[in-house]
Design an enzyme around this catalytic site. Structure first.
Site, PDB file in Angstrom:
ATOM      1  N   ASP A  27      32.370 -26.009 -20.864  1.00  0.00           N
ATOM      2  CA  ASP A  27      31.730 -27.091 -20.094  1.00  0.00           C
ATOM      3  C   ASP A  27      30.439 -27.313 -20.568  1.00  0.00           C
ATOM      4  O   ASP A  27      29.836 -26.092 -20.971  1.00  0.00           O
ATOM      5  CB  ASP A  27      32.024 -27.052 -18.543  1.00  0.00           C
ATOM      6  CG  ASP A  27      31.511 -28.265 -18.115  1.00  0.00           C
ATOM      7  OD1 ASP A  27      31.513 -29.337 -18.257  1.00  0.00           O
ATOM      8  OD2 ASP A  27      30.653 -27.823 -16.835  1.00  0.00           O
ATOM      9  N   ASP A  29      27.348 -29.317 -18.752  1.00  0.00           N
ATOM     10  CA  ASP A  29      26.359 -29.340 -17.501  1.00  0.00           C
ATOM     11  C   ASP A  29      26.488 -28.223 -16.749  1.00  0.00           C
ATOM     12  O   ASP A  29      27.976 -28.032 -16.159  1.00  0.00           O
ATOM     13  CB  ASP A  29      26.470 -30.659 -17.011  1.00  0.00           C
ATOM     14  CG  ASP A  29      25.886 -31.798 -17.605  1.00  0.00           C
ATOM     15  OD1 ASP A  29      24.676 -31.662 -18.011  1.00  0.00           O
ATOM     16  OD2 ASP A  29      26.849 -32.823 -17.664  1.00  0.00           O
TER      17      ASP A  29
END
Length: 343
Positions: A27, A29
């Site tokens: 991922d 953020d």
């Protein structure tokens, strides 16, 4: 989970995760960057994992930016990346739409450039108005300046009976100034106006995992994320292992209260966790030990005793809390045990 994927045993203290798994599905953020800036230890940790032969893929529910733009940003931060290393929920939803509509179909695109590029890649034609004869509506995050009228266009088309697709339903998105409404909040606006339900592609749902595996060719992937309800649940749904890093939205108390689908295989402070093996948690009766810590349930309360690395204490607490909760959510008092770790 693809039947071709191999799931290794959880890595013991002697085996680095970057050696036990061939591909890290990262991922962005809260894991690699926050507010546009690299998170501490991310750049050097990813460089070392890559140098050791691990394939790095960047998997994001944010449908606004194109893979080219994401790769350029990562490279500027010191994390060299190609557009082919980036998988977005816009790509996943575009494939979902293309599986149901003929090539050349017109699609009302409610979102940003990343969504339009992904639709064109699948041979679909993005249009701007419900009056442009679309065959479907696709909604993705359009940024903080998305005009309210775009939601009206989606509502007009959906109320005419058109199928509705959404890239993802994350209610919030982190930014430089804090937490802002995400695509899920915008989807709720259209849901309220229409009473309809979209087909959703992004994490934690299977279309995103399928898109990721198809684009990376991963055989032994590990999902690396900071969110229990997207990253970790997505790994659970895909049948692959996961590493939760504590650099994003999840804190220790939330982790202890996690239901089975939100429980990661591993937990670490940051991306340095890719470079080490994870210490083993052992059990003796109803007590669980990791490093110098022992956790157990006593009188309806989670109790931690010992000393050492705080993360080992958290790992022991997780084992005790999850064993007590079984398939449910931990309802024990955890505050005192967590407070003693300083996490």
């Amino acid at each position: 989970m693809s039947h071709q994927q191999e799931r290794p045993r959880p890595a013991g203290s002697g085996t680095a995760l970057s050696e036990a798994y061939d591909t890290a599905l990262l991922d962005l953020d809260g894991v690699v960057y926050a507010g546009g800036e690299a998170i501490g230890h991310a750049v050097e940790s990813l460089a070392r994992a890559r140098a050791g032969g691990m394939h790095l893929a960047y998997v994001t529910n944010n449908a606004l930016r194109t893979p080219d733009a994401v790769a350029e940003h990562l490279t500027e931060l010191g994390v060299p990346a190609e557009p082919s290393d980036v998988i977005t929920s816009a790509q996943a939803v575009a494939r979902l739409v293309a599986d149901q509509l003929p090539s050349g179909a017109r699609v009302l695109a409610i979102g940003g450039e990343g969504l339009r590029v992904a639709l064109r890649e699948r041979g679909l034609v993005p249009v701007e108005s419900a009056d442009d004869d679309p065959a479907a509506v696709v909604q993705g995050y359009g940024g903080p300046d998305m005009a309210w009228g775009r939601f009206a266009e989606a509502s007009y088309a959906i109320r005419r009976g058109l199928p509705w697709f959404a890239s993802n339903t994350d209610l919030t998105i982190p930014g430089a100034r804090g937490i802002a409404p995400g695509n899920g909040a915008a989807v709720e606006v259209v849901r309220i106006a229409t009473g309809a339900e979209p087909q959703v592609a992004g994490k934690p749902l299977p279309p995103m995992h399928r898109e990721t595996v198809l684009r990376t060719g991963a055989k032994r992937p590990i999902v690396v994320g900071d969110r229990l309800d997207t990253d970790i649940e997505g790994a659970f749904n895909g049948g692959v292992d996961s590493l939760l890093v504590l650099t994003g939205v999840t804190d220790a108390a939330q982790l202890l209260a996690a239901p089975p689908q939100h429980r990661p295989t591993y937990v670490d402070r940051d991306l340095r966790g890719l470079l080490t093996g994870q210490p083993e948690v052992t059990s003796a009766g109803d007590a669980y030990r990791c490093g110098g810590w022992t956790a157990a349930v006593r009188g309806g309360e989670l109790v931690l005793e010992g000393e050492g690395e705080a993360l080992d204490g958290l790992r022991a607490l997780c084992a005790a809390a999850w064993a007590s909760a079984g398939p449910g959510v931990c309802g024990l008092e955890t505050g005192k045990a967590v407070a003693g770790l300083g996490l």
